[in-house]
Design a protein around this motif. Structure first.
Motif, short mmCIF file in Angstrom:
data_model
loop_
_atom_site.label_atom_id
_atom_site.label_comp_id
_atom_site.label_asym_id
_atom_site.label_seq_id
_atom_site.Cartn_x
_atom_site.Cartn_y
_atom_site.Cartn_z
N VAL A 59 0.84 -1.20 0.00
CA VAL A 59 0.00 0.00 0.00
C VAL A 59 0.87 1.26 0.00
CG1 VAL A 59 -1.62 1.35 1.39
CG2 VAL A 59 -1.99 -1.10 1.09
N ALA A 60 1.96 1.23 0.75
CA ALA A 60 2.82 2.41 0.88
C ALA A 60 3.56 2.74 -0.42
CB ALA A 60 3.82 2.20 2.01
N PHE A 61 3.88 1.71 -1.21
CA PHE A 61 4.68 1.96 -2.42
C PHE A 61 4.04 2.96 -3.38
CE2 PHE A 61 5.60 0.84 -6.86
CZ PHE A 61 6.89 1.36 -6.92
N PRO A 62 2.80 2.75 -3.86
CA PRO A 62 2.23 3.74 -4.79
C PRO A 62 2.12 5.13 -4.18
CG PRO A 62 0.88 1.76 -4.76
CD PRO A 62 1.90 1.63 -3.66
N MET A 63 1.90 5.17 -2.87
CA MET A 63 1.77 6.47 -2.20
C MET A 63 3.10 7.22 -2.16
SD MET A 63 -0.81 5.26 0.83
CE MET A 63 -0.71 6.79 1.70
N LEU A 65 5.23 7.39 -4.64
CA LEU A 65 5.61 7.82 -5.98
C LEU A 65 5.21 9.27 -6.24
CD1 LEU A 65 4.49 4.65 -7.95
CD2 LEU A 65 6.82 5.29 -7.31
N PRO A 66 5.92 9.95 -7.13
CA PRO A 66 5.50 11.31 -7.50
C PRO A 66 4.19 11.27 -8.28
CG PRO A 66 7.30 10.58 -8.90
CD PRO A 66 7.11 9.52 -7.85
N ASN A 67 3.52 12.40 -8.37
CA ASN A 67 2.22 12.45 -9.03
C ASN A 67 2.25 12.07 -10.50
OD1 ASN A 67 0.71 13.02 -6.81
ND2 ASN A 67 0.62 15.21 -7.17
N GLN A 68 3.41 12.15 -11.14
CA GLN A 68 3.49 11.77 -12.55
C GLN A 68 3.39 10.26 -12.73
OE1 GLN A 68 5.71 13.58 -10.91
NE2 GLN A 68 5.83 15.57 -11.90
N ALA A 69 3.64 9.51 -11.68
CA ALA A 69 3.59 8.05 -11.74
C ALA A 69 2.28 7.56 -11.14
CB ALA A 69 4.76 7.46 -10.97
N SER A 70 1.79 6.50 -11.71
CA SER A 70 0.53 5.95 -11.22
C SER A 70 0.57 4.44 -11.32
CB SER A 70 -0.63 6.50 -12.06
OG SER A 70 -1.85 5.97 -11.62
N VAL A 71 0.12 3.78 -10.28
CA VAL A 71 0.02 2.32 -10.27
C VAL A 71 -1.48 2.01 -10.23
CG1 VAL A 71 0.57 0.20 -9.01
CG2 VAL A 71 2.20 2.11 -9.02
#
Length: 84
Positions: A59-63, A65-71
C-alpha cells in the motif's frame, strides 16, 4: 460488486481525478494472515498467507511515488494462489 466492476470504478476515479492530483490504486491481495480468513474452508494455509506488514508495504509503495507516476492495480498473491 464484482472485482472487475471495482477495477472499472478505480479507473474512472483515476481518470476523473488526474487533473486534481487524485491517484487511485486497486489493491487485490490474496489471503492475509488475519482472523477474517481463519475459518474460511479452502483458504490458503496459515503459513502461506500474506502478512499484514507485507500488505502495508504494498500500500505504501504507490503512495511514495511522484504524481506523474501511477500504479492502477496491485495484485499480491502468495505462491500458492492463482492470479485469476
Amino acid at each position: 460488486m464484482t472485482r472487475h466492476a471495482l477495477l472499472a470504478m478505480n479507473q474512472a476515479v483515476r481518470f476523473s481525478g488526474w487533473n486534481d492530483d487524485v491517484r487511485a490504486t486497486a489493491l487485490c491481495p490474496g489471503a492475509i494472515a488475519t482472523d477474517l480468513v481463519a475459518g474460511i474452508p479452502g483458504a490458503t494455509p496459515k503459513a502461506g498467507r500474506l502478512q499484514p506488514d507485507t500488505v502495508a508495504d504494498i500500500v505504501a509503495f504507490p503512495m511514495s511515488l511522484p504524481n506523474q507516476a501511477s500504479v492502477p492495480e496491485a495484485i499480491a498473491n502468495t505462491r500458492l494462489e492463482s492470479p485469476i
